[in-house]
Design an enzyme around this catalytic site. Sequence first.
Site, PDB file in Angstrom:
ATOM      1  N   ASP A  78      48.223 -98.951 -92.041  1.00 14.88           N
ATOM      2  CA  ASP A  78      48.609-100.309 -92.419  1.00 14.88           C
ATOM      3  C   ASP A  78      49.569-100.223 -93.602  1.00 14.88           C
ATOM      4  OD1 ASP A  78      48.443-103.190 -92.656  1.00 14.88           O
ATOM      5  OD2 ASP A  78      47.083-102.861 -94.341  1.00 14.88           O
ATOM      6  N   ASP A  80      50.647-103.407 -96.171  1.00 11.35           N
ATOM      7  CA  ASP A  80      50.283-104.214 -97.340  1.00 11.35           C
ATOM      8  C   ASP A  80      48.817-104.056 -97.709  1.00 11.35           C
ATOM      9  OD1 ASP A  80      52.738-105.666 -98.088  1.00 11.35           O
ATOM     10  OD2 ASP A  80      52.596-106.463 -96.053  1.00 11.35           O
ATOM     11  N   ASN A 173      43.102-101.872 -94.805  1.00 10.32           N
ATOM     12  CA  ASN A 173      42.227-102.505 -95.792  1.00 10.32           C
ATOM     13  C   ASN A 173      41.416-103.649 -95.203  1.00 10.32           C
ATOM     14  OD1 ASN A 173      44.773-104.104 -95.704  1.00 10.32           O
ATOM     15  ND2 ASN A 173      43.704-105.355 -97.244  1.00 10.32           N
TER      16      ASN A 173
END
Length: 290
Positions: A78, A80, A173
């Site tokens: 991922d 961001d 996240n």
Amino acid sequence: DGEYLKGERHGKGKEYHYNYNLIFDGEYFKGKRWNGKGNEYDCYDYLQFQGEYLNGNIPKPPFLEPISPKYKYTLVLDLDETLVHYISDNESSYIQIRPGAEEFIKELSEYYEIIIFTAALQTYADLVLEGIDPDGVISHRLYRQHTVSVGGANIKNLDNIGRDIKHVIIIDNSMENFALQPKNGLNIIDFEGNEYDEELDYLKEDLINLAKSNPDDVRYYLKDIQLKMDKRAIQYQKFNTYKEELNNGNTFTYNEDKYNLFSEIINNLRHPSPRGINYLLIRYQHAIIN
């Protein structure tokens, strides 16, 4: 959120400052937009809608050509809050890079096919990746148009990328992002600009060891890695709580349990700036003694 300003990278903090154009969530607008201070920003004169390429074609799985013979395993990352943190205020916008991100990507590219899979817009993601992958070791990039919409969320369906699912690991996240293949995921603590973050250093070691062990199915080994990640996340959260108390100028009455817990957190964190940790510990000791 949903916009950035383009410019140049500078400084030890690895920040990107931007001053060129605004990107809005889901589309570009032609013309100008007020910034709330009486000024106007010029924007691009084309539209980009969620789920489409600029030429209007919707991507169809499998998204990628067959994996290179160089690799057996695929690492999906991922962007961001996993590798970078985007900050915007009334004055400027910039990107903070997670400590160790460039080295993490470069070193793991020796063992894994590296794929960036982000729910962000392609133009934004490509600009950011120019900064964290100067050597071009990332094999592929997937964007918002490659996600699937489930209940209003942009989910990353790993079955669509065209890889043997037994050999795929995703680090994100948000667990929601890999909800369709939860056994393939490692849920990393959010990166929100902490300059002392070391999570990628820990993960790099574990992932290199995993690849060297040459497993037939990586999913059986991710649970142990996730348990270690969860432990570090708890330690960090406890540490951060005490740091906030000290920064707010709070003092404490002596509490042996609290002090022992704080000491345990200190001893279990490999901090890249021991001087900073020592200073914090001295402040804490001074507070409880007084």
